[in-house]
Design an enzyme around this catalytic site. Structure first.
Site, mmCIF file in Angstrom:
data_model
loop_
_atom_site.group_PDB
_atom_site.id
_atom_site.type_symbol
_atom_site.label_atom_id
_atom_site.label_comp_id
_atom_site.label_asym_id
_atom_site.label_seq_id
_atom_site.Cartn_x
_atom_site.Cartn_y
_atom_site.Cartn_z
ATOM 1 N N ASP A 73 0.797 -1.217 0.000
ATOM 2 C CA ASP A 73 0.000 0.000 0.000
ATOM 3 C C ASP A 73 0.834 1.274 0.000
ATOM 4 O OD1 ASP A 73 0.829 -0.403 2.620
ATOM 5 O OD2 ASP A 73 -1.183 -0.452 3.474
ATOM 6 N N ASP A 483 3.375 0.847 13.192
ATOM 7 C CA ASP A 483 2.684 -0.451 13.231
ATOM 8 C C ASP A 483 3.362 -1.522 14.064
ATOM 9 O OD1 ASP A 483 0.690 0.546 11.719
ATOM 10 O OD2 ASP A 483 1.160 -0.552 9.902
#
Length: 884
Positions: A73, A483
């Site tokens: 992404d 993350d």
């Protein structure tokens, strides 16, 4: 897991990254230095993490075996290398001005000419990405690219990005491609192999679904548009255009359209399900079935009710083939694949089942009956059809010890990419929010035995890097990541055993070490529940949480005093704070605004610095009070990063700005009282220091900057008087504005933070070698070997090696032979090679120097059976060591 990175990274990118005109001049300019720019030849690699981000798409070529691509992404696209079973990055050439083109919304591999591959690129459809999307085309499998800019944006990191593929090549006339666009822009077509594009005006529906229509940022409120294109290859022949094409649309009432005249006209398919979005449409042309995976939302995080349907292309019959009742779905279906060698075999994923795990479904009779990857025996106990081995990426366990029915490692989450190799029914790959998993014995599933899953991700590096540190001793690299928190790299070529834990931040935003006591490390980050700050007293190997002051909502930035006795923290949600000791209590700093970036002087333990909105702030009392500096002409915005030079009190370098104001690199030698702008640097965004060049007394400077009209990574060995570009046009990695640092132990080595390609590091061909590569020493030594844990088939051991001689070791190599055939499976704080039962462990870069009387330690996990006896002897450089 990816939610935090997407939003924080996007907001950071939105804050002042447009480049353009020259920065405003300061009242006091530096003497005009040399503006010529030299170039150096560097070798670039990743500090290995392996994965770390969402892989929403995997594409196999249908006519050439072992040719596959993966899209990420925000981190570019990759090609599979079968010989090494690794991924090769394909978009590292994307530069600063086009940073959005590292987000890949779709990949298409040409089945007529397998050398051709296409990528639709663009990261955001809202204002966060200032540029439009593009279609990249390559005739050499992604080694080189040509680009066609589009008149609209694409959203590789937008909601709905796991649907697709939105880009497709006609399997007969490969000059023809289709691209599904977001934002109401409709369906687009190229008739010249991707060179030019035009809108298909006959296509009737541009979509209408948005994740959150009330989102004023434009992120959740964008129309997700056209979501996939699938050709029915049975309706074409030779080089004639394929007649029948299916298109998915983000419209819950009108999700699937078809053309039977090569795209001249389009019709909504009658009888189709409503109330859902079709995430995928996969055609089995042999049996005449179009399979569709439906969810009531666009993903990749959300998903509630879902269905799987089969559409008979000859009769127009729709059949609900869902493996579970609608009432039992809470996750939506997305990942979808057909076994091309056995087309009745279909697999699908429950993509947003965060708890207790994702689910994978499989049918061998076109959907009449299904089995699933795991099932409950008696709740909460479950039985898996698979085994998982994550020893190559051990951090995938997250250091967790969950309560059943959760397991660690998880089968996955955000599992929207799922593909069976069209040439090998035993090989399947699927993407998750953190890695690519795969198996090479998938058909064991049908035989009733377990199939083996392991990471198939090496070479694919997809972390967003927020901060970097390279201490003068201990591990060569510490990182703060989105993350997955961050890592302590003792060896850049090996995957660390675990990310930072205790606490495990969802994203780390800043870290620092005490310059004169580098075993003291602090990090801050985001966490839904728990402290936002953590400390280490062993160079980041182990951590303990601190105590938050009132009001903290996020990590912000943090600075460690030079001797580790005190810390200053500028968290999100409240003002700047200071503490002595390890943050058991905090007090508010005065004289500095909330949200300031904070750093420490690297010599004076009581001096700290801050910056906010054009003002530089200085504290000389450990952060209790700050005073605004009289320095003027600094960037007015907050896109600024600065650092103090190790070893020299009050020596500060500041980089940052924006194209509509002051933008460049500034230097202060009086603790921030005044700054001088370097006139040979047009723009700069990061600054860091590394080992001085041979013969130089001042540390090497590194910056991500625009110098001599060129954007790049630059090095200076003469305090910025002249600059050498160390990267090249093939190695740019999009946006690199978060952090940069040199290595204090290796001249020429530089670590660069990327937004999606992980930590890249470069070494100069003319630089010195790593510590520990000198000839292996020999001499008096003693060894202590301790088995610290043992279980059925496995064990863990620690090894301590002591220099009992009179001379220091400059690199070491320890050898032994296991008495019972044991094998090392993973080693940390040392490198190892093995031949049968014989093992050699060598130092890594940071622990090669061992003074007389000092010790060095490393550990490993291993396999054993029968007996797990200790080695009887050890040797160092050919000399025997005493065994303790």
């Amino acid at each position: 897991m990816h939610r935090t990175r997407i939003l924080t990274a996007a907001l950071a990118l939105a804050a002042g990254l447009l480049t353009g005109g020259p920065p405003a001049a300061l009242a006091a300019e530096a003497p005009e230095p040399d503006v010529s720019v030299a170039a150096d030849t560097y070798t670039w690699k990743n500090a290995r993490i392996d994965g770390g981000g969402f892989v929403p798409g995997i594409v196999f070529n249908r006519t050439e075996k072992d040719l596959a691509y993966a899209r990420t992404d925000i981190g570019g696209a990759y090609r599979w290398q079968q010989a090494t079973k690794t991924w090769t990055p394909l978009l590292d050439h994307v530069g600063w001005d086009d940073w959005g083109h590292t987000g890949v919304v779709s990949v298409a591999s040409d089945s007529v000419d397998p050398d051709r591959v296409y990528a639709a690129v663009g990261t955001y459809t809202n204002s966060w990405d200032p540029g439009n999307g593009a279609v990249l085309r390559s005739g050499d499998r992604g080694a080189t690219w040509q680009k066609t800019d589009l008149p609209f944006k694409l959203g590789g990191n937008m909601p709905g990005r796991g649907m697709g593929e939105r880009l497709a090549v006609d399997p007969h006339d490969n000059r023809v491609l289709y691209l599904g666009a977001p934002s109401g822009k409709g369906l687009w077509r190229s008739a010249d192999a991707g060179v030019t594009w035009s809108q298909v005006t006959a296509f009737p529906n541009p979509g209408n679904y948005a994740q959150d229509p009330s989102d004023t940022s434009g992120y959740g409120s964008d129309n997700q548009g056209i979501t996939w294109v699938t050709f029915d290859e049975s309706t074409g022949s030779g080089t004639s255009a394929t007649k029948t094409i299916y298109v998915g649309v983000a419209d819950k009432e009108n999700a699937v359209y078809r053309s039977t005249d090569a795209g001249a006209s389009w019709q909504r398919i009658a009888g189709q399900p409503t109330g859902y979005l079709a995430h995928k449409g996969v055609l089995d042309a042999e049996n005449g079935y179009l399979y569709l995976a439906y969810s009531d939302t666009g993903g990749p995080y959300d998903g509630g009710k879902g269905r799987l349907y089969r559409y008979a292309t000859a009769t127009g019959t729709w059949t609900d083939i869902s493996p579970v009742a609608e009432a039992d779905t809470y996750y939506g279906f997305s990942g979808l694949t057909v076994d091309r060698l056995h087309p009745g075999t279909v697999m699908a994923t429950a993509y947003s089942s965060w708890w207790p795990d994702t689910q994978i479904f499989r049918t061998t009779d076109s959907g009449s009956t299904w089995t699933q990857a795991w099932s409950y025996t008696s709740y909460p106990n479950r039985e898996n059809r698979y085994t998982m081995d994550v020893s190559s990426s051990p951090w995938l366990t997250w250091g967790a010890n969950p309560t059943p029915p959760e397991q660690t490692p998880k089968l996955g989450w955000m599992t929207e990419a799922l593909e069976i190799d069209p040439f090998d029914s035993d090989r399947m790959m699927y993407g998750t929010g953190a890695t690519v998993y795969g198996t090479e014995n998938l058909t064991n599933w049908d035989a009733g035995s377990k199939f083996a899953i392991e990471p198939m991700v090496r070479g694919l590096e997809e972390t967003a890097v927020n901060d970097l540190a390279s201490p003068p001793s201990g591990a060569p690299l510490l990182s703060a990541l989105g993350d997955i928190g961050g890592f302590r790299h003792t060896d850049l070529t090996k995957v660390p055993s675990m990310m930072f834990t205790s606490p495990n931040f969802t994203s780390s935003t800043s870290l620092d070490y005490a310059e004169t006591s580098p075993n003291t490390v602090v990090r801050v980050g985001n966490l839904d529940s728990g402290p936002h700050i953590a400390f280490s007293t062993d160079n980041g190997a182990n951590w303990f949480g601190g105590t938050d002051p009132s009001g903290v909502s996020g990590g912000g930035t943090v600075a460690a005093g030079a001797d580790g006795s005190r810390f200053v923290w500028s968290p999100a949600g409240t003002g700047v704070q200071y503490t002595t000791g390890f943050g058991t209590s905090w007090q508010a700093s005065s004289g500095i605004p909330a949200g300031a970036v904070v750093e420490s002087d690297r010599v004076d333990a009581k001096t700290f610095y801050g910056f906010k909105s054009g003002k530089f702030y200085v504290s000389t009392d450990g952060g209790a009070t700050f005073t605004a500096s009289a320095a003027t002409g600094l960037p007015s915005g907050d896109s600024v990063r600065f650092k103090a030079l190790p070893g020299t009190e009050g020596d500060v370098w500041l980089a940052g700005g924006a194209s509509d104001g002051a933008y460049g690199l500034w230097h202060s030698t009086d603790g921030g009282a005044s700054f001088t702008r370097l006139s040979n640097v047009e723009q700069a965004d990061t600054v860091g220091f590394g080992k001085a060049a041979p013969g130089a007394s001042y540390q090497t400077l590194y910056t991500g900057a625009k110098i001599g009209g060129v954007r790049g990574v630059f090095r200076s060995t003469d305090q910025g008087a002249s600059w050498t570009r160390v990267n090249d046009d093939a190695h740019q990695w999009g946006w690199t504005g978060a952090a940069i640092t040199g290595d204090p132990r290796v001249y020429g080595r530089v670590y660069v933070a990327t937004n999606g390609r992980g930590v890249v590091y470069g070494d100069t061909a003319g630089g010195s070698t790593d510590p520990g590569t000198e000839p292996e020493p020999s001499g008096a030594c003693s060894v202590t070997y301790t088995v610290t844990n043992q279980w059925s088939g496995g064990f863990q051991a620690d090894v301590k090696v002591t220099n009992t001689g009179t001379a220091a070791w400059n690199g070491w190599s320890l050898g032994w032979t296991f008495p019972n055939g044991q094998k090392v499976t993973q080693m940390w704080n040392a490198e190892h090679t093995a031949s049968g039962s014989s093992v050699t462990a060598k130092n890594v870069g940071w622990n090669g120097n061992v003074a007389a009387g000092s010790s060095v330690a490393f550990g490993f996990t291993g396999e054993w059976s029968g007996t797990n006896g200790k080695p009887a002897s050890f040797s160092l450089g050919g000399e025997s060591c005493a065994v303790g």
